[in-house]
Write an enzyme that holds these catalytic residues in place. Structure first.
Site, PDB file in Angstrom:
ATOM      1  N   LYS A  43      71.802  98.710  84.788  1.00  0.00           N
ATOM      2  CA  LYS A  43      72.127  97.486  83.894  1.00  0.00           C
ATOM      3  C   LYS A  43      72.881  98.035  82.634  1.00  0.00           C
ATOM      4  O   LYS A  43      73.741  97.499  82.207  1.00  0.00           O
ATOM      5  CB  LYS A  43      70.649  97.157  83.374  1.00  0.00           C
ATOM      6  CG  LYS A  43      69.832  98.106  82.374  1.00  0.00           C
ATOM      7  CD  LYS A  43      68.718  97.222  82.082  1.00  0.00           C
ATOM      8  CE  LYS A  43      67.481  98.440  81.356  1.00  0.00           C
ATOM      9  NZ  LYS A  43      68.411  98.715  79.784  1.00  0.00           N
ATOM     10  N   THR A  44      72.557  99.443  82.500  1.00  0.00           N
ATOM     11  CA  THR A  44      73.586  99.883  81.391  1.00  0.00           C
ATOM     12  C   THR A  44      75.115  99.873  82.095  1.00  0.00           C
ATOM     13  O   THR A  44      75.863  99.802  80.975  1.00  0.00           O
ATOM     14  CB  THR A  44      72.872 101.360  80.912  1.00  0.00           C
ATOM     15  OG1 THR A  44      71.610 101.276  80.496  1.00  0.00           O
ATOM     16  CG2 THR A  44      73.832 101.981  79.518  1.00  0.00           C
ATOM     17  N   ASP A 223      70.379  93.659  75.646  1.00  0.00           N
ATOM     18  CA  ASP A 223      69.568  94.539  76.609  1.00  0.00           C
ATOM     19  C   ASP A 223      68.392  94.320  76.331  1.00  0.00           C
ATOM     20  O   ASP A 223      67.782  93.933  75.327  1.00  0.00           O
ATOM     21  CB  ASP A 223      69.887  96.114  76.410  1.00  0.00           C
ATOM     22  CG  ASP A 223      69.634  96.926  77.364  1.00  0.00           C
ATOM     23  OD1 ASP A 223      69.393  96.617  78.692  1.00  0.00           O
ATOM     24  OD2 ASP A 223      69.436  98.278  77.214  1.00  0.00           O
ATOM     25  N   GLU A 224      67.406  94.625  77.539  1.00  0.00           N
ATOM     26  CA  GLU A 224      66.021  94.383  77.476  1.00  0.00           C
ATOM     27  C   GLU A 224      65.323  92.968  76.722  1.00  0.00           C
ATOM     28  O   GLU A 224      64.655  92.944  75.845  1.00  0.00           O
ATOM     29  CB  GLU A 224      65.298  95.729  76.645  1.00  0.00           C
ATOM     30  CG  GLU A 224      65.712  96.966  77.249  1.00  0.00           C
ATOM     31  CD  GLU A 224      65.060  97.327  78.347  1.00  0.00           C
ATOM     32  OE1 GLU A 224      64.345  96.575  79.051  1.00  0.00           O
ATOM     33  OE2 GLU A 224      65.055  98.556  78.814  1.00  0.00           O
ATOM     34  N   GLN A 254      59.269  93.413  83.971  1.00  0.00           N
ATOM     35  CA  GLN A 254      59.014  94.466  83.047  1.00  0.00           C
ATOM     36  C   GLN A 254      58.628  94.194  81.551  1.00  0.00           C
ATOM     37  O   GLN A 254      59.029  94.893  80.600  1.00  0.00           O
ATOM     38  CB  GLN A 254      60.364  95.212  83.136  1.00  0.00           C
ATOM     39  CG  GLN A 254      60.488  96.137  84.396  1.00  0.00           C
ATOM     40  CD  GLN A 254      61.644  97.149  84.269  1.00  0.00           C
ATOM     41  OE1 GLN A 254      61.401  98.322  83.782  1.00  0.00           O
ATOM     42  NE2 GLN A 254      62.894  96.732  84.920  1.00  0.00           N
ATOM     43  N   ARG A 625      59.110 104.393  87.608  1.00  0.00           N
ATOM     44  CA  ARG A 625      59.379 105.456  86.891  1.00  0.00           C
ATOM     45  C   ARG A 625      59.766 106.674  87.850  1.00  0.00           C
ATOM     46  O   ARG A 625      60.593 107.596  87.564  1.00  0.00           O
ATOM     47  CB  ARG A 625      58.676 106.042  85.814  1.00  0.00           C
ATOM     48  CG  ARG A 625      58.157 104.819  84.574  1.00  0.00           C
ATOM     49  CD  ARG A 625      59.408 104.493  84.108  1.00  0.00           C
ATOM     50  NE  ARG A 625      59.618 103.128  84.826  1.00  0.00           N
ATOM     51  CZ  ARG A 625      60.550 102.350  84.617  1.00  0.00           C
ATOM     52  NH1 ARG A 625      61.671 103.093  83.811  1.00  0.00           N
ATOM     53  NH2 ARG A 625      60.899 101.202  85.166  1.00  0.00           N
TER      54      ARG A 625
END
Length: 692
Positions: A43-44, A223-224, A254, A625
């Site tokens: 995503k970044t 973002d997020e 998430q 993770r």
């Protein structure tokens, strides 16, 4: 019309091409867009490439705002954007946290909010002290509850006049909130929640300000997005306006911060508020192996879906997810350490490649003990921040005071640390005098009539303190550059005799020396910013030219609030699942995956459907993770208080459906076998070596 800005690298010719879904997200510029970015889906990378695409389309760098939640994420985003578009364009981008963007707006529009330009930003301890005073209580636990309740109300866009208390406790909290708001106004101060709340309120009520900021920030990348709360969503709507030129990047799977006000409803509202919203799912995972992703998909598949999405990876199946069965917490820690040692024996891995993730902080203690016994270095994520240390808070109070003389909490800390013969009674009298004349403590200090209520000696001590603050403020305004700043700050510490203060307050010379070392590090930290050595700190986009000490001090409160001191130490990470979000490791163990721990449930807790779904999302975050191997430990019995109770494996273990692909393991046996194999290889090599 402005000529399009050409980034250092063209999106279409990037050496590492985007996948089709990523390209779709990058090139959609005609309206609102929601990018459903699964864990590890890049995503970044999408956000930074979209910045480059916007520049190609004619947007100026300063018209693009990329907003995220943490200083670390903002810094990473800026660095990656700089690599793609070049430092010249990156310097003018607005890459910030939500709170830093709020500071930017408040610094610009302070007059419209009745603030002075050098208003103070209170930290959590300052707020707690004011709430105790506002509620006439010395009970820290009670004040913390007020603090938490008031914060939740503020994050819903409420103030004391609009809160509707649900019970007697909330009625008390509402009264405390009203007195707290009055004190903030008197101190010319704001708290961390106000950094969103006040800009939101201003943007809603003032059409001129709203139009100005909509014209300034013409494209928003968020973002997020799943972590936004109600007031952040409304603030973003105000900034986006009718043009609705934004891209929200998030993942409903998430969303794990409901306990602090984040609401998944913001994802539900987007298609309702923006019917033309384009939804793009990023499903290719660039982090984890197939077995890990299948386990994650199986677990999260038990939650209702806002949007369909299923992660997949091109990395192959990899190692099966391992269930580690343990007798109790001590046995669990031993087996996890043995697992790490076995993985090290099997290949070239470092301590920093390992992480133990758990639901509750108390679970870390037994792992710390086992790691120390094995001689393995570790760090506990979420430990005390550098800026939470008492000596750093002392010095920050002085800096806050020279920025805003009306900052009463800063005044009280500075005037009493180190002690200078100004006692509590003197300060109480000064406080009564300031309250009577509705002025700050610092302003009251210079009132001609103060002598009518204070003796000559006490008055002289206060005046001496005030003169020093004025002199320090003057010198701080004139002093720029790293070297001059260091000279000024070193002289200040000498004037305060602060090193002696630290040694007088500690029984241990070693501890006093360590605290003094922290102070010297802090001086270096400020001096570097005065020299313009860091372009972006705390998401505040500090320019690269030299700054005065006073200018750096103006930004210090929010920088400290957002600071996250990352490091590259070669140590095992122990972390809560919440703190691990956004991070990754090659080898991960999820510890204590038992009913009552994950999902977390206290004895008298009714597990609602919503709570269970959020706990399941937390499990999903933990699984994703891991990059290469994942272990899931379960306890046959676990401690609850001073007793042991039977351990029931978490329902999430069953939901992973590992039966067909998971082998039970004993890492100690595996380590023994690996060592035997290594010894056999060495013996064979020695036998085959030519005689010399």
């Amino acid at each position: 019309m402005m000529a399009p800005f050409r980034p250092a690298n063209d999106v279409s010719s990037a050496p590492d091409p985007l996948n089709p879904a990523q390209l779709d997200a990058v090139h959609h510029l005609s309206g609102p867009c929601l990018v459903l970015a699964g864990a590890g889906s890049g995503k970044t990378r999408v956000i930074t490439h979209k910045i480059a695409r916007l520049l190609q389309a004619g947007y100026a760098p300063g018209q693009i705002a990329a907003i995220t939640f943490t200083n670390k994420a903002a810094q990473e985003m800026r660095e990656r954007a700089k690599a793609l578009i070049g430092p010249r364009a990156a310097k003018h981008l607005v890459v910030s946290t939500f709170h830093s963007l709020g500071v930017r707006i408040l610094r610009s529009e302070y007059e419209k909010l009745g603030l002075k330009q050098q208003f103070s930003i209170l930290d959590s301890d300052d707020v707690l002290g004011i709430l105790k005073e506002a509620g006439a209580s010395s009970d820290n636990a009670l004040a913390r509850r007020w603090q938490w309740t008031i914060s939740l109300w503020k994050n819903e866009g409420l103030h004391s006049g609009t809160v509707e208390p649900a019970n007697a406790d909330e009625q008390v909290a509402q009264r405390v909130m009203q007195r707290y708001e009055e004190r903030l106004a008197a101190y010319q101060a704001v708290d961390f929640d106000d950094l969103i709340g006040l800009p939101h309120r201003l943007l809603q009520r003032d059409a001129e300000v709203r139009a100005k900021w909509q014209d300034t920030l013409r494209y928003l990348l968020v973002d997020e997005y799943q972590d936004t709360n109600a007031i952040q969503y409304e603030m973003l709507k105000s900034l986006a306006g009718e043009r609705a030129m934004f891209t929200a990047v998030g993942d409903d799977d998430q969303s794990i911060y409901g306990w602090r006000g984040a609401t998944i409803d913001n994802l539900k509202r987007l298609p309702q508020d923006y019917p033309s919203l384009k939804v793009i799912a990023l499903e290719q995972n660039y982090r984890s192996t197939g077995h890990i992703l299948r386990a994650a998909n199986m677990v999260i598949g038990n939650n209702p879906k806002l949007f369909e999405k299923k992660l997949w990876s091109a990395f192959g199946d990899g190692e099966p997810v391992r269930v580690i069965e343990c007798d109790n917490e001590e046995h669990e820690a031993e087996r996890v350490v043995a697992r790490f040692q076995a993985l090290q024996a099997a290949g070239t891995v470092e301590f920093k490649d390992f992480a133990v993730l758990y639901r509750a902080n108390h679970q870390a203690r037994v792992f710390e003990k086992a790691l120390r016994k094995a001689g393995i270095p570790y760090k506990v994520s979420g430990g005390q921040s550098f800026f939470d240390r008492a000596e750093i808070k002392d010095l920050c109070a002085w800096l806050r005071l020279i920025v805003n003389n009306d900052d009463d909490p800063a005044f009280l800390r500075a005037v009493t640390t180190p002690k200078r013969g100004i006692g509590h009674q003197t300060l109480a009298t000064l406080g009564e005098f300031a309250g009577k004349w509705k002025t700050s403590l610092y302003e009251a200090l210079f009132a001609e009539s103060l002598g009518s209520v204070l003796s000559g000696r006490a008055l002289g001590s206060l005046h001496e303190f005030g003169r020093y603050v004025n002199d320090f403020e003057f010198r701080g305004r004139q002093t720029t550059g790293a070297e001059d700043a260091k000279v000024l700050l070193s002289g200040w510490l000498k004037d305060l005799d602060y090193e002696k203060h630290l040694h007088d307050g500690e029984d241990s010379e070693k501890l006093a020396a360590a605290r003094w070392s922290n102070v010297l590090d802090f001086v270096d930290w400020i001096a570097k910013r005065c020299g313009g050595e860091l372009e972006n700190d705390g998401g505040l986009a500090i320019e690269s030219e030299k700054k005065s000490v006073l200018e750096v001090a103006q930004t210090i409160s929010v920088i400290i609030s957002l600071a996250e001191r990352g490091d590259d130490q070669n140590v095992v990470t122990l972390s809560t699942l919440h703190a691990a979000k956004g991070l990754e490791w090659p080898h991960v163990v999820l510890a204590g995956v038992n009913e009552g721990l994950l999902p977390f449930r206290s004895e008298d807790d009714d597990m609602t459907v919503e709570r269970l779904e959020e706990e399941r999302r937390l499990m999903y975050v933990g699984i994703t993770r891991a990059r290469t191997t994942l272990g899931v430990s379960v306890l046959r019995r676990r401690k609850r208080g001073r007793e042991f109770i039977a351990g029931v494996p978490s329902r999430f273990v069953k939901e992973m459906k590992l039966d067909e692909v998971t082998a039970k393991e004993d890492p100690r046996e595996k380590l023994k076998a690996l060592r035997a194999a290594a010894a056999a290889r060495a013996q064979k090599a020695a036998a085959e070596a030519p005689l010399r």
